[in-house]
Write an enzyme that holds these catalytic residues in place. Structure first.
Site, mmCIF file in Angstrom:
data_model
loop_
_atom_site.group_PDB
_atom_site.id
_atom_site.type_symbol
_atom_site.label_atom_id
_atom_site.label_comp_id
_atom_site.label_asym_id
_atom_site.label_seq_id
_atom_site.Cartn_x
_atom_site.Cartn_y
_atom_site.Cartn_z
ATOM 1 N N THR A 87 5.947 -10.022 6.779
ATOM 2 C CA THR A 87 5.188 -9.135 7.674
ATOM 3 C C THR A 87 4.536 -8.021 6.851
ATOM 4 O OG1 THR A 87 7.143 -7.750 8.096
ATOM 5 C CG2 THR A 87 6.775 -9.588 9.613
ATOM 6 N N GLY A 198 -10.186 -9.889 0.674
ATOM 7 C CA GLY A 198 -8.911 -10.093 1.374
ATOM 8 C C GLY A 198 -7.707 -9.625 0.583
ATOM 9 N N LYS A 216 5.242 0.173 -5.319
ATOM 10 C CA LYS A 216 5.668 -0.857 -6.272
ATOM 11 C C LYS A 216 6.482 -0.243 -7.411
ATOM 12 C CE LYS A 216 1.773 -3.853 -5.108
ATOM 13 N NZ LYS A 216 0.334 -4.036 -5.292
HETATM 14 N N1 HSE Z 1 -3.431 -4.328 -1.763
HETATM 15 C C1 HSE Z 1 -2.616 -4.802 -2.818
HETATM 16 C C2 HSE Z 1 -3.437 -4.843 -4.082
HETATM 17 C C3 HSE Z 1 -2.100 -6.161 -2.454
HETATM 18 O O1 HSE Z 1 -4.663 -4.654 -4.001
HETATM 19 O O2 HSE Z 1 -2.896 -5.004 -5.156
HETATM 20 C C4 HSE Z 1 -0.880 -6.595 -3.168
HETATM 21 O O3 HSE Z 1 0.229 -5.770 -2.957
#
Ligand code: HSE
Length: 330
Positions: A87, A198, A216
């Site tokens: 999710t 995307g 992260k």
């Molecule tokens: N939005 C994130 C990125 C997706 O651009 O790295 C992966 O966590």
């Protein structure tokens, strides 16, 4: 026979479903399996053996799954061995993933997740719960997409003390910055392109304000460096103030600008930095990269695709294989 439940059927969930449809590839690696539930935020399909091809067609045609049991009802009432919790991320509350993961771990099922929120909010609590229940909580897909990081450090660099991790952890920002470098366009113009690819978060401010990278970094610090930090412990600056002019000045001096996330055992920081054009961190497009410094192996540098449907599915599938491969080879 492994019974799999899939929670979340966006780009990642659909990417994973497509790999699971390839039984010849997968059964060699994990043995026999069937999917017993697939749920998105609006509905679900539960059956002894869900036909993934049909579920994908329904999702494509209608944009949602038919009304059915909620994820929580599925966890309470359906028997499964492993949940793929895919999710979307909410960094503030970790929900709905946090509740899903807690319920699954309590119930005694393994969890593989791509959702950063629950791990940022409650990594220590969740890993203790998994240990207590004797199940695995796997989360390779939360950091760096297909780029190997978590298992690489836990397994292949086992025995090393991780001294620092520095890298580019957001593909959307890297795409925007590397395009600004080449085309001298303002970031807003390029952001809409990145969204079309995307890879941007549902809430794009997570990307451009550095929040996704910080999340992260918290996951890496807590799970690989034995730290106990929260999102608030990260000093965060995003890329919204970076102008095409800043790139001109940097390039004249042989530098570019990248959004760098770094943790060294005490400080966690995400900020735009000047990077020499010859530095390996000067990567382009949606790539991610990290430089890991350890006491034994010294420096290890990894580069790879940090986002995207098949790329993130690659990380989810590798976690699933990690859980079950020992049982296959026994
Ligand atoms: N939005 C994130 C990125 C997706 O651009 O790295 C992966 O966590």
């Amino acid at each position: 026979m492994i019974r799999i439940a899939i929670f979340g059927f966006g780009a990642v969930g659909r990417g994973v479903a497509k790999v699971l449809m390839d039984r010849r590839r997968m059964e060699k690696l994990i043995g026999e399996y069937r999917v017993v539930a697939v749920a998105d935020s609006k509905g679900s399909i539960v059956s002894e053996c869900v036909n993934l091809k049909e579920v994908l067609e329904i999702k494509e045609k209608k944009g949602r799954l038919p009304k059915g049991m909620s994820v929580e009802e599925i966890i309470d009432e359906v028997e499964f061995d492993v949940a793929l919790e895919l999710t979307p991320t909410n960094i503030d509350t970790g929900e709905p993933g946090l509740t899903h993961i807690k319920k699954c771990l309590k119930k005694g099922s393994h969890v593989v997740t791509s959702n950063k929120g629950p791990l940022v909010v409650a990594y220590k609590e969740l890993s203790k719960m998994a240990e207590k229940s004797g199940v695995k909580l796997m989360f390779e897909a939360t950091v760096g997409g297909a780029m190997p990081v978590i298992k690489l450090i836990k397994r292949d660099l086992a025995g090393n003390k991780i001294l620092s991790i520095k890298g580019i952890l957001n593909g959307t920002c890297n795409y925007i910055l590397s395009k600004m470098e080449k085309e001298k366009l303002p970031y807003r113009v390029i952001l809409s392109e990145a969204k079309e690819l995307g890879i941007a978060e549902a809430n794009e401010s997570y990307d451009v304000e550095g929040i996704d990278s910080a999340a992260k970094l918290v996951i890496l610090a807590n799970s690989l460096m034995d730290m106990d930090v929260k999102f608030e412990d990260v000093e965060v600056r995003g890329i919204t103030n970076i102008t095409p002019e800043a790139f001109e000045i940097a390039l004249e001096k042989g530098y570019t600008i990248r959004l760098i996330a770094e943790v060294d055992g005490s400080t966690l920081r995400v900020s735009p930095k000047l990077i020499p054009l010859s530095n390996p961190l000067c990567i382009h497009g949606t790539l991610n990269a990290i430089l890991i410094k350890t006491d034994l192996a010294k420096e290890v540098f990894v580069i790879g695709r940090g986002a995207g449907s098949t790329e993130t599915a690659s990380a989810v599938i590798s976690d699933l294989i990690e859980i079950y491969s020992c049982e296959v080879s026994r």
